[in-house]
Design a protein around this motif. Structure first.
Motif, PDB file in Angstrom:
ATOM      1  N   GLY A  40       0.792  -1.233   0.000  1.00  0.00           N
ATOM      2  CA  GLY A  40       0.000   0.000   0.000  1.00  0.00           C
ATOM      3  C   GLY A  40       0.816   1.270   0.000  1.00  0.00           C
ATOM      4  N   GLY A  41       1.670   1.462  -1.005  1.00  0.00           N
ATOM      5  CA  GLY A  41       2.482   2.668  -1.094  1.00  0.00           C
ATOM      6  C   GLY A  41       1.638   3.933  -1.169  1.00  0.00           C
ATOM      7  N   LEU A  42       2.117   4.986  -0.523  1.00  0.00           N
ATOM      8  CA  LEU A  42       1.429   6.273  -0.510  1.00  0.00           C
ATOM      9  C   LEU A  42       2.307   7.338  -1.139  1.00  0.00           C
ATOM     10  CD1 LEU A  42      -0.032   6.599   3.078  1.00  0.00           C
ATOM     11  CD2 LEU A  42      -1.298   6.463   0.963  1.00  0.00           C
ATOM     12  N   LYS A  43       1.773   8.027  -2.101  1.00  0.00           N
ATOM     13  CA  LYS A  43       2.507   9.128  -2.713  1.00  0.00           C
ATOM     14  C   LYS A  43       1.542  10.261  -3.031  1.00  0.00           C
ATOM     15  CE  LYS A  43       6.471   6.984  -4.817  1.00  0.00           C
ATOM     16  NZ  LYS A  43       7.263   6.899  -6.023  1.00  0.00           N
ATOM     17  N   PRO A  44       1.360  11.172  -2.093  1.00  0.00           N
ATOM     18  CA  PRO A  44       0.556  12.343  -2.447  1.00  0.00           C
ATOM     19  C   PRO A  44       1.301  13.141  -3.508  1.00  0.00           C
ATOM     20  CG  PRO A  44       1.618  12.663  -0.331  1.00  0.00           C
ATOM     21  CD  PRO A  44       1.906  11.251  -0.753  1.00  0.00           C
ATOM     22  N   ASP A  45       0.588  13.966  -4.240  1.00  0.00           N
ATOM     23  CA  ASP A  45       1.222  14.710  -5.324  1.00  0.00           C
ATOM     24  C   ASP A  45       2.236  15.724  -4.813  1.00  0.00           C
ATOM     25  OD1 ASP A  45      -0.183  13.413  -7.402  1.00  0.00           O
ATOM     26  OD2 ASP A  45      -1.926  14.648  -6.978  1.00  0.00           O
ATOM     27  N   ILE A  46       1.860  16.485  -3.777  1.00  0.00           N
ATOM     28  CA  ILE A  46       2.716  17.564  -3.298  1.00  0.00           C
ATOM     29  C   ILE A  46       2.760  17.557  -1.776  1.00  0.00           C
ATOM     30  CG2 ILE A  46       3.023  20.079  -3.223  1.00  0.00           C
ATOM     31  CD1 ILE A  46       1.501  20.124  -5.956  1.00  0.00           C
ATOM     32  N   LEU A  47       3.961  17.712  -1.228  1.00  0.00           N
ATOM     33  CA  LEU A  47       4.149  17.896   0.206  1.00  0.00           C
ATOM     34  C   LEU A  47       4.743  19.280   0.432  1.00  0.00           C
ATOM     35  CD1 LEU A  47       5.758  14.492   1.261  1.00  0.00           C
ATOM     36  CD2 LEU A  47       3.424  15.264   1.703  1.00  0.00           C
ATOM     37  N   GLY A  52      12.514  25.317   8.382  1.00  0.00           N
ATOM     38  CA  GLY A  52      13.315  25.182   9.593  1.00  0.00           C
ATOM     39  C   GLY A  52      13.279  23.802  10.213  1.00  0.00           C
ATOM     40  N   SER A  53      12.088  23.216  10.307  1.00  0.00           N
ATOM     41  CA  SER A  53      11.954  21.952  11.028  1.00  0.00           C
ATOM     42  C   SER A  53      11.708  20.743  10.132  1.00  0.00           C
ATOM     43  CB  SER A  53      10.803  22.060  12.025  1.00  0.00           C
ATOM     44  OG  SER A  53       9.567  22.187  11.336  1.00  0.00           O
ATOM     45  N   ASN A  54      11.469  20.971   8.854  1.00  0.00           N
ATOM     46  CA  ASN A  54      11.146  19.904   7.903  1.00  0.00           C
ATOM     47  C   ASN A  54       9.809  19.229   8.231  1.00  0.00           C
ATOM     48  OD1 ASN A  54      11.933  18.735   5.455  1.00  0.00           O
ATOM     49  ND2 ASN A  54      12.692  16.906   6.479  1.00  0.00           N
ATOM     50  N   ARG A  55       9.024  19.844   9.116  1.00  0.00           N
ATOM     51  CA  ARG A  55       7.704  19.315   9.486  1.00  0.00           C
ATOM     52  C   ARG A  55       6.742  19.499   8.323  1.00  0.00           C
ATOM     53  NH1 ARG A  55       2.928  21.272  11.717  1.00  0.00           N
ATOM     54  NH2 ARG A  55       3.696  23.381  11.857  1.00  0.00           N
ATOM     55  N   ILE A  56       5.940  18.486   8.047  1.00  0.00           N
ATOM     56  CA  ILE A  56       4.960  18.576   6.970  1.00  0.00           C
ATOM     57  C   ILE A  56       3.840  19.521   7.397  1.00  0.00           C
ATOM     58  CG2 ILE A  56       3.258  17.326   5.592  1.00  0.00           C
ATOM     59  CD1 ILE A  56       5.118  14.896   5.753  1.00  0.00           C
ATOM     60  N   LEU A  57       3.592  20.540   6.586  1.00  0.00           N
ATOM     61  CA  LEU A  57       2.546  21.522   6.848  1.00  0.00           C
ATOM     62  C   LEU A  57       1.275  21.215   6.080  1.00  0.00           C
ATOM     63  CD1 LEU A  57       4.758  24.734   6.526  1.00  0.00           C
ATOM     64  CD2 LEU A  57       4.073  23.569   8.645  1.00  0.00           C
ATOM     65  N   ALA A  58       1.431  20.663   4.875  1.00  0.00           N
ATOM     66  CA  ALA A  58       0.268  20.396   4.035  1.00  0.00           C
ATOM     67  C   ALA A  58       0.559  19.258   3.070  1.00  0.00           C
ATOM     68  CB  ALA A  58      -0.133  21.646   3.254  1.00  0.00           C
ATOM     69  N   VAL A  59      -0.510  18.538   2.734  1.00  0.00           N
ATOM     70  CA  VAL A  59      -0.462  17.438   1.775  1.00  0.00           C
ATOM     71  C   VAL A  59      -1.488  17.765   0.697  1.00  0.00           C
ATOM     72  CG1 VAL A  59      -0.850  14.976   1.437  1.00  0.00           C
ATOM     73  CG2 VAL A  59       0.122  15.787   3.601  1.00  0.00           C
ATOM     74  N   LEU A  60      -1.060  17.761  -0.558  1.00  0.00           N
ATOM     75  CA  LEU A  60      -1.959  18.050  -1.664  1.00  0.00           C
ATOM     76  C   LEU A  60      -2.048  16.848  -2.591  1.00  0.00           C
ATOM     77  CD1 LEU A  60      -0.663  20.898  -0.804  1.00  0.00           C
ATOM     78  CD2 LEU A  60      -1.669  21.668  -2.922  1.00  0.00           C
ATOM     79  N   ASP A  61      -3.265  16.520  -2.959  1.00  0.00           N
ATOM     80  CA  ASP A  61      -3.515  15.454  -3.922  1.00  0.00           C
ATOM     81  C   ASP A  61      -4.261  16.103  -5.072  1.00  0.00           C
ATOM     82  OD1 ASP A  61      -3.450  12.793  -4.836  1.00  0.00           O
ATOM     83  OD2 ASP A  61      -5.475  12.445  -4.102  1.00  0.00           O
ATOM     84  N   ALA A  62      -3.512  16.632  -6.024  1.00  0.00           N
ATOM     85  CA  ALA A  62      -4.095  17.426  -7.109  1.00  0.00           C
ATOM     86  C   ALA A  62      -4.972  16.572  -8.011  1.00  0.00           C
ATOM     87  CB  ALA A  62      -2.983  18.082  -7.921  1.00  0.00           C
ATOM     88  N   LYS A  63      -6.174  17.045  -8.234  1.00  0.00           N
ATOM     89  CA  LYS A  63      -7.122  16.396  -9.135  1.00  0.00           C
ATOM     90  C   LYS A  63      -7.683  17.462 -10.063  1.00  0.00           C
ATOM     91  CE  LYS A  63      -7.287  12.357  -7.065  1.00  0.00           C
ATOM     92  NZ  LYS A  63      -5.913  11.961  -7.086  1.00  0.00           N
ATOM     93  N   TYR A  64      -7.946  17.091 -11.242  1.00  0.00           N
ATOM     94  CA  TYR A  64      -8.577  18.017 -12.175  1.00  0.00           C
ATOM     95  C   TYR A  64      -9.914  17.427 -12.579  1.00  0.00           C
ATOM     96  CZ  TYR A  64      -4.227  20.416 -12.037  1.00  0.00           C
ATOM     97  OH  TYR A  64      -3.136  21.090 -11.579  1.00  0.00           O
ATOM     98  N   LEU A  82     -11.549  11.451  -0.555  1.00  0.00           N
ATOM     99  CA  LEU A  82     -11.517  11.749   0.876  1.00  0.00           C
ATOM    100  C   LEU A  82     -10.803  10.651   1.652  1.00  0.00           C
ATOM    101  CD1 LEU A  82     -15.116  13.177   1.306  1.00  0.00           C
ATOM    102  CD2 LEU A  82     -12.963  14.453   1.276  1.00  0.00           C
ATOM    103  N   TYR A  83     -11.046   9.403   1.301  1.00  0.00           N
ATOM    104  CA  TYR A  83     -10.348   8.292   1.949  1.00  0.00           C
ATOM    105  C   TYR A  83      -8.843   8.362   1.693  1.00  0.00           C
ATOM    106  CZ  TYR A  83     -14.729   5.845   3.023  1.00  0.00           C
ATOM    107  OH  TYR A  83     -15.956   5.498   3.521  1.00  0.00           O
ATOM    108  N   ARG A  84      -8.471   8.681   0.463  1.00  0.00           N
ATOM    109  CA  ARG A  84      -7.053   8.782   0.107  1.00  0.00           C
ATOM    110  C   ARG A  84      -6.389   9.891   0.923  1.00  0.00           C
ATOM    111  NH1 ARG A  84      -7.639   9.795  -4.886  1.00  0.00           N
ATOM    112  NH2 ARG A  84      -7.720   7.639  -5.525  1.00  0.00           N
ATOM    113  N   MET A  85      -7.070  11.058   1.030  1.00  0.00           N
ATOM    114  CA  MET A  85      -6.501  12.158   1.797  1.00  0.00           C
ATOM    115  C   MET A  85      -6.367  11.779   3.273  1.00  0.00           C
ATOM    116  SD  MET A  85      -5.096  15.068   1.989  1.00  0.00           S
ATOM    117  CE  MET A  85      -5.211  15.465   0.259  1.00  0.00           C
ATOM    118  N   ASN A  86      -7.365  11.089   3.804  1.00  0.00           N
ATOM    119  CA  ASN A  86      -7.292  10.644   5.191  1.00  0.00           C
ATOM    120  C   ASN A  86      -6.100   9.703   5.396  1.00  0.00           C
ATOM    121  OD1 ASN A  86      -8.378  10.438   7.912  1.00  0.00           O
ATOM    122  ND2 ASN A  86      -8.832   8.338   7.339  1.00  0.00           N
ATOM    123  N   ALA A  87      -5.856   8.825   4.442  1.00  0.00           N
ATOM    124  CA  ALA A  87      -4.713   7.911   4.540  1.00  0.00           C
ATOM    125  C   ALA A  87      -3.400   8.688   4.518  1.00  0.00           C
ATOM    126  CB  ALA A  87      -4.756   6.896   3.401  1.00  0.00           C
TER     127      ALA A  87
END
Length: 107
Positions: A40-47, A52-64, A82-87
């Motif tokens: 079950g590999g996960l690869k959102p489109d954009i992180l 400064g901290s390398n902490r993830i601020l946002a996850v984007l899964d671009a859809k058109y 929605l399920y994909r974004m939750n994952a």
């Protein structure tokens, strides 16, 4: 790539990564407890990460595709998106730290 290029240009105080094509950013939801094989590999489109901290601020899964409200999707978003974004948020997040998720874009 268009969404990535725009975000990369305007978010100068953040690290914007197009993770959908990068092998090193792949996270996995499931692993075999016996063999360690990743499933079950996960690869959102954009992180988007803090510089400064390398902490993830946002996850984007671009859809058109349309996000217009319909009887089968009252929020305008498709259930699987929605399920994909939750994952993504569950796998990439840290307990007690908010991450923003963006599941798509209206046409």
């Amino acid at each position: 790539m268009y969404v990535y290029q725009i975000l990369n240009a305007i978010l100068i105080e953040a690290d914007v990564a197009h993770s959908g094509r990068a092998e090193e950013n792949e996270e996995h939801l499931l692993r075999s407890t016996i063999t360690g094989v990743r499933l079950g590999g996960l690869k959102p489109d954009i992180l988007i990460r803090s510089l400064g901290s390398n902490r993830i601020l946002a996850v984007l899964d671009a859809k058109y595709k349309s996000t217009t409200r319909q009887p089968d999707r009252p929020s305008g978003l498709q259930r699987e998106d929605l399920y994909r974004m939750n994952a993504y948020l569950s796998a990439l997040g840290q307990q007690g730290v908010r991450i923003n998720g963006v599941p798509g874009k209206d046409r």
